[in-house]
Scaffold this active site. Structure first.
Site, mmCIF file in Angstrom:
data_model
loop_
_atom_site.group_PDB
_atom_site.id
_atom_site.type_symbol
_atom_site.label_atom_id
_atom_site.label_comp_id
_atom_site.label_asym_id
_atom_site.label_seq_id
_atom_site.Cartn_x
_atom_site.Cartn_y
_atom_site.Cartn_z
ATOM 1 N N GLY A 1 48.398 47.532 38.981
ATOM 2 C CA GLY A 1 48.882 49.002 38.704
ATOM 3 C C GLY A 1 49.756 48.819 37.435
ATOM 4 N N THR B 1 47.112 41.589 41.680
ATOM 5 C CA THR B 1 46.109 42.163 41.584
ATOM 6 C C THR B 1 45.072 42.419 42.910
ATOM 7 O OG1 THR B 1 43.669 42.277 40.518
ATOM 8 C CG2 THR B 1 44.770 40.277 40.746
ATOM 9 N N SER B 2 44.557 43.478 43.029
ATOM 10 C CA SER B 2 43.873 43.592 44.284
ATOM 11 C C SER B 2 42.440 43.041 44.048
ATOM 12 C CB SER B 2 43.417 45.020 44.482
ATOM 13 O OG SER B 2 42.629 45.423 43.331
ATOM 14 N N GLU B 3 42.099 42.299 42.977
ATOM 15 C CA GLU B 3 41.128 41.605 42.868
ATOM 16 C C GLU B 3 41.257 39.894 43.142
ATOM 17 O OE1 GLU B 3 38.252 42.635 43.064
ATOM 18 O OE2 GLU B 3 38.366 44.699 42.145
ATOM 19 N N HIS C 1 30.324 48.257 38.007
ATOM 20 C CA HIS C 1 31.929 48.046 37.912
ATOM 21 C C HIS C 1 31.943 47.311 36.662
ATOM 22 C CE1 HIS C 1 35.362 45.758 40.201
ATOM 23 N NE2 HIS C 1 35.814 46.327 38.989
ATOM 24 N N HIS D 1 38.497 39.331 33.992
ATOM 25 C CA HIS D 1 37.632 40.272 34.692
ATOM 26 C C HIS D 1 38.151 41.747 33.796
ATOM 27 C CE1 HIS D 1 35.896 43.267 36.892
ATOM 28 N NE2 HIS D 1 37.026 44.069 37.285
#
Ligand SMILES: [Zn+2]
Length: 285
Positions: free
Chosen positions: A46, A74-76, A158, A95
């Site tokens: 975010g 991070t969500s990754e 992606h 990324h």
């Protein structure tokens, strides 16, 4: 040995570079470094990766649990942890969503033609992993079969992930992927591709070990081609030799007849693409 603070500054610096090149927009992308056997320093979720400060970063353990930092990780993080677990030689991961390489990924096209010698030396082929929902174990699972042999992977619909012995190496690979994608795009627009011959590929692969920092295990030219899902297919002993496949590709491209009108149209498109890149990079410098 870099200190924790130096590594934080590196992540902030390379995040800003990704943003200035237009490789990420808004709060896209994530970067990480391995601090030691049990800890990863990683970017928060975010937040623009072009506007971070060292204190925004988060330290997590190898299960993704936060050890230090105020922000949410991070969500990754699952993708980062998987790469670190599978590749002990890797200490930095980037990324991003660079537009040309991500365009190839959205078109379901791997960057699998050996068109540029330096890319063959540094990365080999750049395979395409099938689509996996971001922020879920599905995404990491799509990458898993490719991680052992490749240091740069296109992620369908992606973006791109690259990794190296340190963060700078990972970042450089991201630049290389996007630059190569732009070159590949121009060859598509021109309607011709002339891949390197098998003999030349063998020499380049042999030359890899002479280049400092290059440790790609990408097995060229044993592999050639992708199936419909973008997954690499290995040539079985009964398959035609790689040379035959690559030569056939080259011949089919070079024998394509291009009308004068198409040649002019292609030329205009190339100029347009170049101007878009120039304007974009210039506008963010
Ligand atoms: Zn992403």
């Amino acid at each position: 040995m870099a200190t924790d603070y130096q590594l934080r500054r590196d992540i902030v610096r390379f995040g800003a570079m990704l943003h200035s090149l237009g490789f990420i927009a808004a709060t896209d992308g994530n970067l990480s470094v391995r601090l030691d056997e049990g800890r990863i320093l990683v970017t928060p979720t975010g937040m623009s990766k072009g506007m971070m400060t060292p204190s925004d970063l988060v330290v997590v353990d190898m299960n993704g649990r936060r050890l230090k930092g105020k922000r949410q990780v991070t969500s990754e993080i699952g993708m980062h942890l998987l790469i670190y677990r599978m590749r002990p030689d890797i200490n930095g991961i980037v990324h991003a969503h660079p537009r040309t390489a991500t365009g190839f990924a959205a078109a379901g096209m791997a960057l699998n033609q050996p068109l540029v010698c330096e890319v063959v030396i540094g990365l080999g082929l750049i395979p395409l992993a099938p689509y996996g929902t971001p922020g879920t174990p599905e995404l990491a699972a799509t990458l898993e079969p490719l991680i052992p042999q490749y240091d740069a992977i296109l992620m369908a619909n992606h973006g791109v992930v690259t990794y190296g012995s340190d963060l700078q190496s990972a970042y450089m690979k991201m630049e290389t992927v996007e630059h190569f994608a732009q070159i590949a795009l121009v060859t598509h627009v021109l309607g011709q591709q002339k891949p390197l011959a098998c003999e030349d590929l063998e020499k380049l692969v042999a030359a890899r070990r002479r280049y400092l920092g290059v440790n790609s295990a990408a097995p060229m030219p044993v592999y050639a081609g992708m199936d419909d899902l973008g997954t690499k297919r290995r040539l079985s002993p009964s398959s035609p030799p790689a040379r035959t496949l690559l030569t056939t590709d080259a011949e089919s491209y070079s024998s394509a007849k291009i009308s004068p009108q198409r040649r002019i149209a292609c030329h205009l498109v190339v100029i347009l693409v170049q101007e878009i890149f120039d304007i974009h990079v210039g506008g963010n410098a």
